[in-house]
Scaffold this active site. Structure first.
Site, PDB file in Angstrom:
ATOM      1  N   HIS A 466      64.707  -2.354  71.464  1.00 12.16           N
ATOM      2  CA  HIS A 466      64.471  -1.667  70.197  1.00 12.16           C
ATOM      3  C   HIS A 466      65.519  -0.582  69.970  1.00 12.16           C
ATOM      4  O   HIS A 466      66.261  -0.201  70.892  1.00 12.16           O
ATOM      5  CB  HIS A 466      63.063  -1.075  70.151  1.00 12.16           C
ATOM      6  CG  HIS A 466      62.799  -0.011  71.174  1.00 12.16           C
ATOM      7  ND1 HIS A 466      63.097   1.326  70.963  1.00 12.16           N
ATOM      8  CD2 HIS A 466      62.234  -0.068  72.411  1.00 12.16           C
ATOM      9  CE1 HIS A 466      62.752   2.029  72.015  1.00 12.16           C
ATOM     10  NE2 HIS A 466      62.211   1.213  72.917  1.00 12.16           N
ATOM     11  N   CYS A 485      60.656   0.263  78.197  1.00 15.24           N
ATOM     12  CA  CYS A 485      61.345  -0.553  77.200  1.00 15.24           C
ATOM     13  C   CYS A 485      62.842  -0.258  77.223  1.00 15.24           C
ATOM     14  O   CYS A 485      63.301   0.718  77.836  1.00 15.24           O
ATOM     15  CB  CYS A 485      60.772  -0.293  75.814  1.00 15.24           C
ATOM     16  SG  CYS A 485      59.194  -1.115  75.533  1.00 15.24           S
TER      17      CYS A 485
END
Length: 571
Positions: A466, A485
């Protein structure tokens, strides 16, 4: 006339009597001949019995690693079809194929493996015993030892010595496994080129081949280095400053290639400057450090790291190359955690896109090693806060400030996604957040923790790629800042890359969707894209330049510890 007839009669009688007798004598001779050969056949029978005993035991004391129980079924399935006949000895001599395989085993260090794992130093004595009046035990021992060692070598070369799942790495090596008994029978025992057949078991990647070449280079460097340590002063050595370690620094940098052979360095210089500063900056860049040319503590630590340690880093990285899937439905996106780097590959196998990434914090929020298929992209996403973060960070913050949710652009939702509140938090709501009956998510927008786009490859870790509202962190050389992440430096470029099979999704349209598009807009990929999250502390780039990185999660240390124990390795 009568006498002639009498002789003829006698001759007929003699034929009737003596011809059968001659046949009996001939048959007796054949039987005697067969009996005279009983010795070698009996020896073969003894060899068969010995082979069966060794295989049934799953142990052979004369192996470097005697316990071969993890290969026992494969060895059994190799010998049973031939009724336990010798595979590697013919007419009392090791076959040419046996000699070729042994030579390959003795050169296992060229593949980042250890020859002693395959009895490298024991083969000369075994060969000598076979040449000189071998016993059944010698022949059986030689044969089963070569079978076990060959199977170990093939498996180690093909899928690695340790199953990655032992370290909770979600990489599956099963599809790459060979039927080892068939491989030996069909590819080695009667092959005109056993060495060539064994080479086919190796990973097919260009990066793997470059890493093999780097291993040979660093083995040579380690042999040629004098190992002298550079002095570590109390403060950083700036360019233009005196430094007592210049002679050693110069020798080391020339050996490593960071200081070109033709670089001009005044003889007897005591000032750290010029070509040496440039060489140090090049060294720093190859070792994950800011290339500022300053001799600080971390730079000197890397310079003083023994080259034998670099050799081991390369060996461990080769082991991990063998864990990578060999076939993909399409070429993958690869993230190397300790390098903090992402690469996306073109259809021709070359790198088409590369960028820096931020990964999970060491010790608490490590990014996992695994493989999955990316299936869709979400523009302007919500961030559904993981329950672990909700309990450890969000709930304590709400207890201090009941308006925390509103101030941070969060909202409280049910487990089905219905909004409960985005304002001041009541005691009842706080209690349900504490127990996990309610959840927290962050609304889309520039301040969202996921930024303006996330690229989804559904997995049990809730890890994805992301963007980020904090791009300034990409300026750091060590970038383990996330909760697990992976934040990407060029999110629009990556989104356009994975959507390139959809003509409407140009780089410009991707940027528009990120800045002004609909919230939480899902776009499916035309076809899934494999994503590999890997871990390697030695990387050889397309120009052959070797880069080394810190073992930020301790995975190298864990792997080295397991390998040091020897066979049988965790499956």
């Amino acid at each position: 006339m009568t006498t002639s007839r009498s002789h003829a009669g006698l001759l007929r009688v003699a034929k009737k009597i003596f011809l059968p007798l001659l046949r009996i004598i001939a048959l007796a001779g054949l039987i005697a001949s067969t009996v005279s050969l009983a010795g070698p056949h009996q020896a073969s029978s003894d060899t068969e019995v010995t082979l069966r005993k060794i295989v049934a035991a799953g142990q052979f004391a004369k192996l470097r690693w005697p316990n071969f129980s993890d290969y026992q079924i494969h060895v059994k399935n190799f010998y049973e079809p031939s009724a336990y006949a010798l595979a590697w000895i013919q007419n009392g001599e090791p076959t040419p194929q046996a000699r070729s395989v042994i030579e390959t085993l003795q050169q296992a260090d060229s593949k980042g493996l250890y020859p002693e794992d395959y009895d490298g130093s024991r083969w000369p004595d075994r060969l000598a015993r076979i040449r000189s009046s071998p016993s059944a035990n010698d022949e059986a021992g030689f044969d089963v030892a070569l079978t076990v060692c060959a199977m170990r070598y093939i498996s180690d070369l093909r899928i690695g010595r340790v199953n990655p799942r032992h370290f909770k790495f979600n990489l599956g090596v099963g599809p790459k496994k060979y039927d080892l008994p068939s491989f030996l029978r069909e590819k080695l025992v009667s092959s005109a080129d056993p060495g060539g057949q064994l080479a086919q078991a190796e990973p097919p990647f260009a990066g793997y081949k470059r890493t093999l070449e780097a291993l040979q280079h660093y083995l040579k460097l380690a042999r040629n280095d004098d190992g002298e340590k550079l002095p570590v002063p109390g403060k950083t050595v700036e360019p233009g400053s005196p430094y007592d370690g210049l002679p050693r620094l110069m020798r080391l940098l020339r050996l490593l290639g960071d200081l070109p052979a033709d670089a001009a360095v005044p003889e007897g210089t005591k000032i750290y400057n010029g070509a040496l500063v440039k060489a140090v900056a090049r060294f720093q860049d190859r070792h994950g450090l800011a290339p500022d040319g300053r001799l600080g503590s971390e730079t000197l630590k890397q310079l003083n790291t023994p080259l034998s340690f670099r050799v081991e880093q390369i060996r461990l990285t080769l082991e991990r190359w063998r864990w990578v899937p060999y076939e993909f439905r399409s070429l993958p996106i690869v993230v190397n955690i300790p390098e903090f780097r992402l690469r996306a590959f073109n259809d021709d196998g070359n790198v088409g896109l590369r960028m820096n990434v931020i990964v999970g914090k060491a010790y608490r929020h490590e990014t996992p090693v695994f493989e999955r298929d990316m299936k869709y992209v979400v523009f302007r996403p919500y961030w559904n806060v993981p329950i672990s973060i909700q309990r450890s960070e969000i709930v304590p913050a709400i207890r201090k400030d009941r308006n925390y949710v509103a101030n941070k652009n969060y909202e409280v939702i049910t487990t089905k996604g219905s909004v409960v509140t985005s304002g001041e938090i009541s005691d009842d709501v706080l209690e349900k957040l504490t127990t996990g009956k309610l959840m927290v998510r962050q609304k889309p927008g520039p301040s969202n923790a996921l930024g303006l786009v996330k690229l989804m490859f559904p997995n049990e870790y809730n890890v994805y790629l992301h963007s980020t509202p904090s791009p300034q962190l990409f300026s750091q050389k060590r970038r383990d800042f996330s909760h697990g992440c992976i934040r990407v430096e060029q999110p629009a470029d990556l989104a356009a890359w994975v959507l390139r099979d959809k003509p409407d999704w140009t780089l410009e349209s991707v940027r528009t969707a990120m800045q002004m598009g609909k919230d939480n807009a899902h776009v499916n990929l035309a076809q899934p894209v494999p994503v590999l999250i890997l871990y390697g502390t030695a990387v050889v780039d397309e120009q052959g330049l070797v880069h080394f990185f810190n073992d930020i999660y301790g995975h190298d240390a864990s792997l080295a510890k397991v390998l040091a124990k020897g066979y049988p390795y965790p499956g």
